[in-house]
Motif scaffolding. Sequence first.
Motif, mmCIF file in Angstrom:
data_model
loop_
_atom_site.group_PDB
_atom_site.id
_atom_site.type_symbol
_atom_site.label_atom_id
_atom_site.label_comp_id
_atom_site.label_asym_id
_atom_site.label_seq_id
_atom_site.Cartn_x
_atom_site.Cartn_y
_atom_site.Cartn_z
ATOM 1 N N PHE A 8 0.847 -1.184 0.000
ATOM 2 C CA PHE A 8 0.000 0.000 0.000
ATOM 3 C C PHE A 8 0.883 1.235 0.000
ATOM 4 C CE2 PHE A 8 -2.608 -3.358 1.756
ATOM 5 C CZ PHE A 8 -3.755 -3.210 0.995
ATOM 6 N N VAL A 9 0.593 2.139 -0.895
ATOM 7 C CA VAL A 9 1.374 3.356 -1.030
ATOM 8 C C VAL A 9 0.457 4.539 -0.757
ATOM 9 C CG1 VAL A 9 2.752 4.759 -2.598
ATOM 10 C CG2 VAL A 9 2.837 2.269 -2.765
ATOM 11 N N GLU A 10 0.913 5.442 0.102
ATOM 12 C CA GLU A 10 0.166 6.671 0.342
ATOM 13 C C GLU A 10 0.658 7.730 -0.640
ATOM 14 O OE1 GLU A 10 -0.635 8.043 4.295
ATOM 15 O OE2 GLU A 10 0.112 6.145 5.100
ATOM 16 N N TYR A 11 -0.268 8.538 -1.115
ATOM 17 C CA TYR A 11 0.063 9.571 -2.094
ATOM 18 C C TYR A 11 -0.273 10.946 -1.557
ATOM 19 C CZ TYR A 11 0.593 5.850 -5.516
ATOM 20 O OH TYR A 11 1.030 4.746 -6.200
ATOM 21 N N LYS A 12 0.335 11.952 -2.169
ATOM 22 C CA LYS A 12 0.018 13.341 -1.857
ATOM 23 C C LYS A 12 -0.103 14.113 -3.165
ATOM 24 C CE LYS A 12 4.850 14.680 -1.376
ATOM 25 N NZ LYS A 12 5.865 15.268 -0.534
ATOM 26 N N ALA A 13 -0.836 15.192 -3.122
ATOM 27 C CA ALA A 13 -0.982 16.067 -4.289
ATOM 28 C C ALA A 13 -0.083 17.282 -4.094
ATOM 29 C CB ALA A 13 -2.430 16.504 -4.452
ATOM 30 N N VAL A 14 0.704 17.589 -5.105
ATOM 31 C CA VAL A 14 1.551 18.783 -5.079
ATOM 32 C C VAL A 14 1.256 19.624 -6.313
ATOM 33 C CG1 VAL A 14 3.383 17.703 -3.718
ATOM 34 C CG2 VAL A 14 3.478 17.586 -6.195
ATOM 35 N N GLN A 15 1.447 20.911 -6.181
ATOM 36 C CA GLN A 15 1.191 21.816 -7.305
ATOM 37 C C GLN A 15 2.209 21.583 -8.410
ATOM 38 O OE1 GLN A 15 1.804 26.233 -7.074
ATOM 39 N NE2 GLN A 15 -0.432 26.174 -7.029
ATOM 40 N N ASP A 16 1.715 21.479 -9.637
ATOM 41 C CA ASP A 16 2.577 21.320 -10.805
ATOM 42 C C ASP A 16 3.196 22.674 -11.119
ATOM 43 O OD1 ASP A 16 3.762 20.999 -13.281
ATOM 44 O OD2 ASP A 16 2.008 20.098 -14.222
ATOM 45 N N PRO A 17 4.519 22.816 -10.969
ATOM 46 C CA PRO A 17 5.149 24.112 -11.205
ATOM 47 C C PRO A 17 5.095 24.567 -12.666
ATOM 48 C CG PRO A 17 6.819 22.437 -10.817
ATOM 49 C CD PRO A 17 5.478 21.797 -10.581
ATOM 50 N N THR A 18 4.815 23.643 -13.585
ATOM 51 C CA THR A 18 4.753 24.029 -14.993
ATOM 52 C C THR A 18 3.331 24.394 -15.422
ATOM 53 O OG1 THR A 18 4.387 21.759 -15.771
ATOM 54 C CG2 THR A 18 6.680 22.484 -15.534
ATOM 55 N N GLY A 19 2.349 24.161 -14.564
ATOM 56 C CA GLY A 19 0.950 24.441 -14.904
ATOM 57 C C GLY A 19 0.596 25.901 -14.662
ATOM 58 N N GLU A 20 -0.302 26.411 -15.461
ATOM 59 C CA GLU A 20 -0.753 27.787 -15.287
ATOM 60 C C GLU A 20 -1.766 27.865 -14.159
ATOM 61 O OE1 GLU A 20 -2.027 29.947 -18.714
ATOM 62 O OE2 GLU A 20 -0.560 28.960 -19.998
ATOM 63 N N LEU A 21 -1.703 28.947 -13.405
ATOM 64 C CA LEU A 21 -2.654 29.203 -12.338
ATOM 65 C C LEU A 21 -3.768 30.076 -12.889
ATOM 66 C CD1 LEU A 21 -0.101 30.091 -9.522
ATOM 67 C CD2 LEU A 21 -1.004 27.857 -10.136
ATOM 68 N N SER A 22 -4.957 29.946 -12.325
ATOM 69 C CA SER A 22 -6.058 30.794 -12.778
ATOM 70 C C SER A 22 -6.934 31.188 -11.596
ATOM 71 C CB SER A 22 -6.898 30.079 -13.839
ATOM 72 O OG SER A 22 -7.557 28.963 -13.277
ATOM 73 N N TRP A 23 -7.571 32.328 -11.729
ATOM 74 C CA TRP A 23 -8.481 32.844 -10.731
ATOM 75 C C TRP A 23 -9.768 33.245 -11.416
ATOM 76 C CZ3 TRP A 23 -3.336 33.228 -10.569
ATOM 77 C CH2 TRP A 23 -2.667 33.033 -9.346
ATOM 78 N N SER A 24 -10.849 33.266 -10.674
ATOM 79 C CA SER A 24 -12.103 33.819 -11.176
ATOM 80 C C SER A 24 -12.826 34.443 -9.995
ATOM 81 C CB SER A 24 -12.970 32.752 -11.846
ATOM 82 O OG SER A 24 -13.382 31.792 -10.911
ATOM 83 N N ALA A 25 -13.714 35.362 -10.287
ATOM 84 C CA ALA A 25 -14.485 36.035 -9.246
ATOM 85 C C ALA A 25 -15.926 36.161 -9.711
ATOM 86 C CB ALA A 25 -13.902 37.408 -8.961
ATOM 87 N N VAL A 26 -16.844 35.997 -8.768
ATOM 88 C CA VAL A 26 -18.267 36.192 -9.031
ATOM 89 C C VAL A 26 -18.769 37.195 -8.011
ATOM 90 C CG1 VAL A 26 -20.543 35.102 -9.063
ATOM 91 C CG2 VAL A 26 -18.553 33.844 -9.889
ATOM 92 N N CYS A 27 -19.483 38.205 -8.472
ATOM 93 C CA CYS A 27 -20.028 39.215 -7.582
ATOM 94 C C CYS A 27 -21.219 38.629 -6.826
ATOM 95 C CB CYS A 27 -20.460 40.451 -8.373
ATOM 96 S SG CYS A 27 -21.167 41.732 -7.304
ATOM 97 N N VAL A 28 -21.139 38.657 -5.497
ATOM 98 C CA VAL A 28 -22.238 38.155 -4.667
ATOM 99 C C VAL A 28 -22.867 39.296 -3.863
ATOM 100 C CG1 VAL A 28 -21.403 35.784 -4.561
ATOM 101 C CG2 VAL A 28 -20.615 37.433 -2.854
ATOM 102 N N SER A 29 -22.688 40.524 -4.329
ATOM 103 C CA SER A 29 -23.343 41.670 -3.714
ATOM 104 C C SER A 29 -24.765 41.761 -4.222
ATOM 105 C CB SER A 29 -22.610 42.970 -4.076
ATOM 106 O OG SER A 29 -21.295 42.969 -3.558
ATOM 107 N N GLY A 30 -25.618 42.345 -3.452
ATOM 108 C CA GLY A 30 -26.991 42.559 -3.873
ATOM 109 C C GLY A 30 -27.934 42.491 -2.694
ATOM 110 N N ASP A 31 -29.043 43.211 -2.788
ATOM 111 C CA ASP A 31 -30.022 43.237 -1.702
ATOM 112 C C ASP A 31 -30.942 42.026 -1.750
ATOM 113 O OD1 ASP A 31 -28.998 45.649 -0.765
ATOM 114 O OD2 ASP A 31 -30.264 46.814 -2.115
ATOM 115 N N GLU A 32 -31.645 41.866 -2.848
ATOM 116 C CA GLU A 32 -32.607 40.773 -2.986
ATOM 117 C C GLU A 32 -31.955 39.496 -3.514
ATOM 118 O OE1 GLU A 32 -35.833 40.977 -2.001
ATOM 119 O OE2 GLU A 32 -35.261 42.944 -1.231
ATOM 120 N N ALA A 33 -30.995 39.642 -4.400
ATOM 121 C CA ALA A 33 -30.301 38.502 -5.011
ATOM 122 C C ALA A 33 -28.882 38.918 -5.348
ATOM 123 C CB ALA A 33 -31.029 38.049 -6.273
#
Length: 77
Positions: A8-33
């Motif tokens: 049995f081998v235990e594994y871990k996830a590490v960030q791929d240094p060659t992969g591009e990073l990405s971000w996104s944002a969604v506006c959750v401001s609002g009175d009714e919705a």
Amino acid sequence: MTRALYRFVEYKAVQDPTGELSWSAVCVSGDEADCGESSGEMDEEKAVRWMAEHTRDTGHTRFRRTFGDYAIITPKE
């Protein structure tokens, strides 16, 4: 009779240094919705700029941010 040997081998996830990073944002401001306007995926600097411009244009100040990267699975040491 054959015998099986299980290793049995235990594994871990590490960030791929060659992969591009990405971000996104969604506006959750609002009175009714939530406003719901989304930046889509972009690099960090552009995502921050998008949120600042959306705040300037609408007065909305609350966002849900999402970060994405690529991972490599490796055996734990």
